[in-house]
Design a protein around this motif. Structure first.
Motif, PDB file in Angstrom:
ATOM      1  N   LEU A 134       0.847  -1.198   0.000  1.00 57.04           N
ATOM      2  CA  LEU A 134       0.000   0.000   0.000  1.00 57.04           C
ATOM      3  C   LEU A 134       0.874   1.236   0.000  1.00 57.04           C
ATOM      4  O   LEU A 134       1.986   1.236   0.523  1.00 57.04           O
ATOM      5  CB  LEU A 134      -0.945   0.023   1.195  1.00 57.04           C
ATOM      6  N   ASP A 135       0.352   2.280  -0.616  1.00 60.44           N
ATOM      7  CA  ASP A 135       1.042   3.559  -0.649  1.00 60.44           C
ATOM      8  C   ASP A 135      -0.007   4.650  -0.825  1.00 60.44           C
ATOM      9  O   ASP A 135      -1.047   4.428  -1.454  1.00 60.44           O
ATOM     10  CB  ASP A 135       2.061   3.613  -1.797  1.00 60.44           C
ATOM     11  N   ILE A 136       0.273   5.828  -0.280  1.00 56.99           N
ATOM     12  CA  ILE A 136      -0.664   6.942  -0.384  1.00 56.99           C
ATOM     13  C   ILE A 136      -0.664   7.542  -1.781  1.00 56.99           C
ATOM     14  O   ILE A 136      -1.607   8.218  -2.176  1.00 56.99           O
ATOM     15  CB  ILE A 136      -0.344   8.017   0.677  1.00 56.99           C
ATOM     16  N   SER A 137       0.398   7.267  -2.546  1.00 54.36           N
ATOM     17  CA  SER A 137       0.538   7.813  -3.895  1.00 54.36           C
ATOM     18  C   SER A 137      -0.025   6.850  -4.934  1.00 54.36           C
ATOM     19  O   SER A 137       0.487   5.743  -5.115  1.00 54.36           O
ATOM     20  CB  SER A 137       2.011   8.103  -4.200  1.00 54.36           C
ATOM     21  N   GLU A 138      -1.041   7.283  -5.637  1.00 59.28           N
ATOM     22  CA  GLU A 138      -1.647   6.451  -6.675  1.00 59.28           C
ATOM     23  C   GLU A 138      -0.661   6.172  -7.806  1.00 59.28           C
ATOM     24  O   GLU A 138      -0.629   5.066  -8.367  1.00 59.28           O
ATOM     25  CB  GLU A 138      -2.894   7.129  -7.236  1.00 59.28           C
ATOM     26  N   ASN A 139       0.167   7.153  -8.132  1.00 59.03           N
ATOM     27  CA  ASN A 139       1.144   6.954  -9.208  1.00 59.03           C
ATOM     28  C   ASN A 139       2.202   5.927  -8.831  1.00 59.03           C
ATOM     29  O   ASN A 139       2.656   5.146  -9.676  1.00 59.03           O
ATOM     30  CB  ASN A 139       1.805   8.284  -9.566  1.00 59.03           C
ATOM     31  N   ALA A 156      -3.607   3.900  -0.091  1.00 60.43           N
ATOM     32  CA  ALA A 156      -4.090   4.178   1.258  1.00 60.43           C
ATOM     33  C   ALA A 156      -2.992   4.802   2.093  1.00 60.43           C
ATOM     34  O   ALA A 156      -1.801   4.599   1.834  1.00 60.43           O
ATOM     35  CB  ALA A 156      -4.572   2.888   1.932  1.00 60.43           C
ATOM     36  N   GLU A 157      -3.401   5.553   3.114  1.00 61.12           N
ATOM     37  CA  GLU A 157      -2.475   6.087   4.100  1.00 61.12           C
ATOM     38  C   GLU A 157      -2.183   4.991   5.117  1.00 61.12           C
ATOM     39  O   GLU A 157      -3.071   4.220   5.486  1.00 61.12           O
ATOM     40  CB  GLU A 157      -3.094   7.315   4.766  1.00 61.12           C
ATOM     41  N   VAL A 158      -0.962   4.890   5.584  1.00 58.33           N
ATOM     42  CA  VAL A 158      -0.513   3.772   6.409  1.00 58.33           C
ATOM     43  C   VAL A 158      -1.357   3.596   7.664  1.00 58.33           C
ATOM     44  O   VAL A 158      -1.886   2.502   7.932  1.00 58.33           O
ATOM     45  CB  VAL A 158       0.979   3.952   6.787  1.00 58.33           C
ATOM     46  N   GLU A 159      -1.493   4.643   8.468  1.00 55.27           N
ATOM     47  CA  GLU A 159      -2.198   4.510   9.743  1.00 55.27           C
ATOM     48  C   GLU A 159      -3.678   4.205   9.524  1.00 55.27           C
ATOM     49  O   GLU A 159      -4.279   3.415  10.272  1.00 55.27           O
ATOM     50  CB  GLU A 159      -2.017   5.781  10.572  1.00 55.27           C
ATOM     51  N   ASP A 160      -4.281   4.800   8.496  1.00 53.49           N
ATOM     52  CA  ASP A 160      -5.688   4.525   8.194  1.00 53.49           C
ATOM     53  C   ASP A 160      -5.877   3.066   7.801  1.00 53.49           C
ATOM     54  O   ASP A 160      -6.828   2.403   8.237  1.00 53.49           O
ATOM     55  CB  ASP A 160      -6.191   5.428   7.062  1.00 53.49           C
ATOM     56  N   PHE A 161      -4.980   2.547   6.975  1.00 56.71           N
ATOM     57  CA  PHE A 161      -5.098   1.152   6.543  1.00 56.71           C
ATOM     58  C   PHE A 161      -4.988   0.209   7.732  1.00 56.71           C
ATOM     59  O   PHE A 161      -5.781  -0.728   7.881  1.00 56.71           O
ATOM     60  CB  PHE A 161      -4.020   0.823   5.517  1.00 56.71           C
ATOM     61  N   LEU A 162      -3.992   0.427   8.565  1.00 59.47           N
ATOM     62  CA  LEU A 162      -3.783  -0.443   9.726  1.00 59.47           C
ATOM     63  C   LEU A 162      -4.976  -0.410  10.667  1.00 59.47           C
ATOM     64  O   LEU A 162      -5.329  -1.415  11.286  1.00 59.47           O
ATOM     65  CB  LEU A 162      -2.519  -0.023  10.465  1.00 59.47           C
ATOM     66  N   ASP A 163      -5.610   0.744  10.780  1.00 58.65           N
ATOM     67  CA  ASP A 163      -6.765   0.891  11.661  1.00 58.65           C
ATOM     68  C   ASP A 163      -8.009   0.210  11.097  1.00 58.65           C
ATOM     69  O   ASP A 163      -8.825  -0.330  11.843  1.00 58.65           O
ATOM     70  CB  ASP A 163      -7.045   2.382  11.890  1.00 58.65           C
ATOM     71  N   ASP A 164      -8.142   0.207   9.761  1.00 58.99           N
ATOM     72  CA  ASP A 164      -9.372  -0.289   9.122  1.00 58.99           C
ATOM     73  C   ASP A 164      -9.277  -1.733   8.643  1.00 58.99           C
ATOM     74  O   ASP A 164     -10.304  -2.373   8.400  1.00 58.99           O
ATOM     75  CB  ASP A 164      -9.735   0.594   7.921  1.00 58.99           C
TER      76      ASP A 164
END
Length: 273
Positions: A134-139, A156-164
């Motif tokens: 996962l990475d916050i950058s789509e490119n 995805a953003e790291v902390e958001d992914f880990l939380d969800d």
């Protein structure tokens, strides 16, 4: 409804602030960066990080999401040329070498946090059955997808992914070059623990600064607008979230203007909450 940003006005304000900073007029630059933030509260240019690096602003808990997304979207196509070829970055290969020396692995499920263009996926592909990146950058994710290294990829953003995340837990979590964009480590470390099987391995890199600069601070924004962490802070946060330290190694993370960037390569084992 979100306020529409005047892109031209913002660019002019940011370039003016940057010119003042490069000229060494830090007080004037700080005033200019505050005007940039007033124009762009989401902070796509990372003004708050630059203020902290100059000593004219509070140290944020992390770099703004909008800044990280913009930065890596802009540099995705030449990312590997810049980071690997010009700056000498090879943390994923260091992780592989440490696993081989420690006789750690193979692994079943790996989570590659901040996967970028897939450098860690490429370095560890033959040691893992299934890799999620996962990475916050789509490119960045687009380029990683083209390499066909990952079973699953997310923007995805790291902390958001880990939380969800509610999928099957991982026995390997890698975060190569993620901590330089995070200050406070508690959210990510807790999130990693919640997504890891007991006995799983957490491998990551960080940057640091001399004690004469860091002092008693657990973390701060360094002169190149990236976060530096104190070794004792990393160790304390790992212990608090259920990890046993396997090893922590002094490394050169990259070269910056021809000078080495000191940091740590950390391998820890999750013992459960």
């Amino acid at each position: 409804m979100a306020k529409k940003i005047d892109e031209q006005k913002l660019a002019e304000a940011y370039n003016h602030a940057l010119a003042l900073e490069k000229a060494g007029s830090f007080e004037l630059a700080a005033e200019a960066y505050r005007r940039v933030l007033a124009l762009d509260p989401d902070d796509h240019g990372g003004a708050c990080v630059r203020l902290a690096a100059m000593g004219y602003g509070d140290t944020p808990d992390k770099a703004p999401d909008a800044y990280i997304e913009t930065l890596f979207d802009q540099h995705a196509d030449d990312f590997e040329d810049i980071l690997v070829e010009r700056l000498g970055y090879c943390v994923p290969l260091m992780i592989r070498q440490r696993f081989q020396t420690l006789e750690t692995g193979p692994f079943y499920r790996m989570l590659d946090l901040g996967c970028g263009t897939g450098l860690a996926g490429g370095a560890l592909r033959d040691m893992v059955d299934d890799i999620t990146g996962l990475d916050i950058s789509e490119n960045m994710v687009r380029i990683a997808h083209e390499k066909d290294l990952y079973e699953t990829l997310y923007v995805a953003e790291v902390e958001d992914f880990l939380d969800d995340n509610d999928e099957e837990a991982f026995d390997l979590v890698v975060a190569a070059d993620v901590l330089p964009y995070l200050g406070r480590l508690e959210p990510m470390f807790f999130g990693v623990a919640e997504n890891m099987v007991e006995g799983g391995i957490f491998a990551f890199s960080s940057e640091t600064l001399p004690d004469t600069v860091l002092g008693e601070k657990p973390f701060m924004v360094g002169p190149h607008q990236r976060f530096a962490h104190a070794r004792n802070y990393i160790e304390e946060r790992l212990e608090a979230t259920g990890f046993d330290l396997v090893e922590i190694t002094d490394i050169n993370v990259r070269f910056e203007n021809g000078e080495p960037t000191p940091g740590y390569l950390v391998i820890a084992r999750y013992q459960g909450s």
